[in-house]
Write a protein that holds these residues in place. Sequence first.
Motif, PDB file in Angstrom:
ATOM      1  N   ALA A 248       0.829  -1.210   0.000  1.00  0.00           N
ATOM      2  CA  ALA A 248       0.000   0.000   0.000  1.00  0.00           C
ATOM      3  C   ALA A 248       0.862   1.258   0.000  1.00  0.00           C
ATOM      4  N   GLY A 249       0.406   2.263  -0.728  1.00  0.00           N
ATOM      5  CA  GLY A 249       1.125   3.520  -0.786  1.00  0.00           C
ATOM      6  C   GLY A 249       0.791   4.416   0.387  1.00  0.00           C
ATOM      7  N   ILE A 250       1.023   3.928   1.594  1.00  0.00           N
ATOM      8  CA  ILE A 250       0.762   4.696   2.824  1.00  0.00           C
ATOM      9  C   ILE A 250       2.008   4.644   3.686  1.00  0.00           C
ATOM     10  N   ASP A 251       2.088   5.526   4.695  1.00  0.00           N
ATOM     11  CA  ASP A 251       3.293   5.545   5.518  1.00  0.00           C
ATOM     12  C   ASP A 251       3.341   4.344   6.459  1.00  0.00           C
ATOM     13  N   GLU A 252       4.503   4.099   6.997  1.00  0.00           N
ATOM     14  CA  GLU A 252       4.727   2.902   7.825  1.00  0.00           C
ATOM     15  C   GLU A 252       3.866   2.912   9.080  1.00  0.00           C
ATOM     16  N   THR A 253       3.641   4.085   9.651  1.00  0.00           N
ATOM     17  CA  THR A 253       2.830   4.161  10.870  1.00  0.00           C
ATOM     18  C   THR A 253       1.396   3.728  10.590  1.00  0.00           C
ATOM     19  N   ALA A 254       0.811   4.211   9.482  1.00  0.00           N
ATOM     20  CA  ALA A 254      -0.553   3.836   9.125  1.00  0.00           C
ATOM     21  C   ALA A 254      -0.645   2.357   8.793  1.00  0.00           C
ATOM     22  N   ALA A 255       0.353   1.836   8.088  1.00  0.00           N
ATOM     23  CA  ALA A 255       0.354   0.416   7.746  1.00  0.00           C
ATOM     24  C   ALA A 255       0.438  -0.448   9.000  1.00  0.00           C
ATOM     25  N   ALA A 256       1.270  -0.042   9.946  1.00  0.00           N
ATOM     26  CA  ALA A 256       1.406  -0.812  11.194  1.00  0.00           C
ATOM     27  C   ALA A 256       0.106  -0.787  11.985  1.00  0.00           C
ATOM     28  N   ALA A 257      -0.559   0.373  12.038  1.00  0.00           N
ATOM     29  CA  ALA A 257      -1.829   0.466  12.765  1.00  0.00           C
ATOM     30  C   ALA A 257      -2.894  -0.405  12.107  1.00  0.00           C
ATOM     31  N   ALA A 258      -2.937  -0.418  10.780  1.00  0.00           N
ATOM     32  CA  ALA A 258      -3.891  -1.267  10.076  1.00  0.00           C
ATOM     33  C   ALA A 258      -3.623  -2.733  10.368  1.00  0.00           C
ATOM     34  N   ALA A 259      -2.351  -3.124  10.380  1.00  0.00           N
ATOM     35  CA  ALA A 259      -1.993  -4.516  10.637  1.00  0.00           C
ATOM     36  C   ALA A 259      -2.416  -4.953  12.037  1.00  0.00           C
ATOM     37  N   VAL A 260      -2.178  -4.094  13.023  1.00  0.00           N
ATOM     38  CA  VAL A 260      -2.561  -4.423  14.403  1.00  0.00           C
ATOM     39  C   VAL A 260      -4.075  -4.583  14.506  1.00  0.00           C
ATOM     40  N   THR A 261      -4.820  -3.683  13.892  1.00  0.00           N
ATOM     41  CA  THR A 261      -6.285  -3.742  13.970  1.00  0.00           C
ATOM     42  C   THR A 261      -6.815  -4.986  13.278  1.00  0.00           C
ATOM     43  N   ALA A 262      -6.245  -5.332  12.127  1.00  0.00           N
ATOM     44  CA  ALA A 262      -6.690  -6.540  11.415  1.00  0.00           C
ATOM     45  C   ALA A 262      -6.410  -7.793  12.232  1.00  0.00           C
ATOM     46  N   ARG A 263      -5.258  -7.840  12.850  1.00  0.00           N
ATOM     47  CA  ARG A 263      -4.938  -9.014  13.675  1.00  0.00           C
ATOM     48  C   ARG A 263      -5.922  -9.131  14.845  1.00  0.00           C
ATOM     49  N   ARG A 264      -6.251  -8.020  15.448  1.00  0.00           N
ATOM     50  CA  ARG A 264      -7.226  -8.039  16.544  1.00  0.00           C
ATOM     51  C   ARG A 264      -8.593  -8.533  16.062  1.00  0.00           C
ATOM     52  N   ALA A 265      -8.971  -8.131  14.838  1.00  0.00           N
ATOM     53  CA  ALA A 265     -10.267  -8.559  14.302  1.00  0.00           C
ATOM     54  C   ALA A 265     -10.301 -10.053  14.064  1.00  0.00           C
ATOM     55  N   VAL A 266      -9.238 -10.597  13.495  1.00  0.00           N
ATOM     56  CA  VAL A 266      -9.165 -12.044  13.264  1.00  0.00           C
ATOM     57  C   VAL A 266      -9.247 -12.795  14.583  1.00  0.00           C
ATOM     58  N   GLU A 267      -8.533 -12.316  15.573  1.00  0.00           N
ATOM     59  CA  GLU A 267      -8.537 -12.971  16.890  1.00  0.00           C
ATOM     60  C   GLU A 267      -9.889 -12.842  17.574  1.00  0.00           C
ATOM     61  N   ALA A 268     -10.541 -11.684  17.413  1.00  0.00           N
ATOM     62  CA  ALA A 268     -11.855 -11.483  18.035  1.00  0.00           C
ATOM     63  C   ALA A 268     -12.883 -12.461  17.493  1.00  0.00           C
ATOM     64  N   LEU A 269     -12.754 -12.803  16.227  1.00  0.00           N
ATOM     65  CA  LEU A 269     -13.683 -13.760  15.620  1.00  0.00           C
ATOM     66  C   LEU A 269     -13.338 -15.209  15.959  1.00  0.00           C
ATOM     67  N   GLY A 270     -12.154 -15.438  16.519  1.00  0.00           N
ATOM     68  CA  GLY A 270     -11.752 -16.798  16.883  1.00  0.00           C
ATOM     69  C   GLY A 270     -11.305 -17.633  15.699  1.00  0.00           C
ATOM     70  N   LEU A 271     -10.784 -16.995  14.660  1.00  0.00           N
ATOM     71  CA  LEU A 271     -10.385 -17.718  13.453  1.00  0.00           C
ATOM     72  C   LEU A 271      -8.992 -18.315  13.606  1.00  0.00           C
TER      73      LEU A 271
END
Length: 436
Positions: A248-271
Amino acid sequence: MAHLLVLESWVGSMSRLLPAALRQDGHEFTFVTRDLHHYLRAAPADEGPHPLLTARNIVTADTNDLDSLLPRMEALHAVLRFDGVVSSCDYYLPAVARTARRLGLPGPAPEAVEAACRKDLTRRALAAADVPGPRHARCDGPGEAVAAARELGYPLVVKPVDLCAGMLVRAVRDERELERACQDLADFPVNARGQERDPAVLLEELLQGPEVSVETVTSGGTTHVVGVTDKSIGGAPAFIETGHMYPAGIDETAAAAAAVTARRAVEALGLDHVVCHTELKLTPEGPRVIEVNPRPAGNRITELVRHVTGVDLAAACVDVALGRAPALTPRPTGVRSAAVSFLLPDPDALPPGTDGVLAGIDGVDAVRDRPEVLELTLAAPGRTVRPATSNNAYLGHVMTADTHGPGARAAAERLLAALRPRYTAATATATVTVPA
């Protein structure tokens, strides 16, 4: 060598990438479908049989009826001995999980997959885990929707809880548009695979900011972030994906925040034992989850990732279905960014008052010969064309690579603009597009 059970599939790119991943690792598969002709129609005559039809066995069964499907697959397993179960089609991912559990094979918890495949259940699970998303309301009819909209405030996004590819997802600005969107949903009671739909309507606040997806692989209870892909959207008031670039053409801070949020979502669903494609909006308040898809990304994103990192998400999908640790270590490929842009019908160029028929596409040779082009795939003349309302309306795509930096998107968009479709008025004998 393993033997996998493949339950249905999309007929787009993943339906070819998944069989290829199986074959390249020396596996074989049995393909189960309720409608073999769906796949026969999807393969162009000059390309030979659809790769799914090269299976070791092809079995016809009612994949929409779990009560009959599960004992049927159990009987097949007793004879054929499967090592894993997979599908690329969202509408059958819950059946895959239920089948894996019934056969005692690796796979995600069925309850987790069912929650991920239902947008309203996803919202409930993420809210319970404090994973950020839009304000929302699940409504069981237009009356509830109107009342909820007054509480949430316009503009809003109206969604079905159980469709894919952006179908019938709309932005609405007032009560009149909301009622029309609800009526459109009510007029579509069965999905493209013959499954009865839940009539519920999901309302969400219209989030502002760029959209990205996070590609992850979860195995043994650990979610590994492969990377972040950006996305362009068009077709308002619909939300049609017009292109992607990896990374993605975004800065590293935004990419890291997106990655953390996505991981939390996967874990919240129990996948677990799953490849996920999680879509998010990068709002001024931070990342907000749009949806979690418990399968590899479509729209050629898996190929963008592979061209840049060497990581094959289709192969990872096979590995986790077999209970194996997937290969996720990036390797040098010489490509710094890869992008895809999709060709959509131009509503202003279509014949007025009727559907059009694709007569041809000008500019193809000049685009195909460009050194940055990785793929150029276009619809054949004779296809029925109407104004685009979802991701199912594409007339093709161009994929490009940049070996120096993040320039792949600009190249893909420039080359796509050089393609000029021509249309004629539809007739009674016009070709009908096969649904995904």
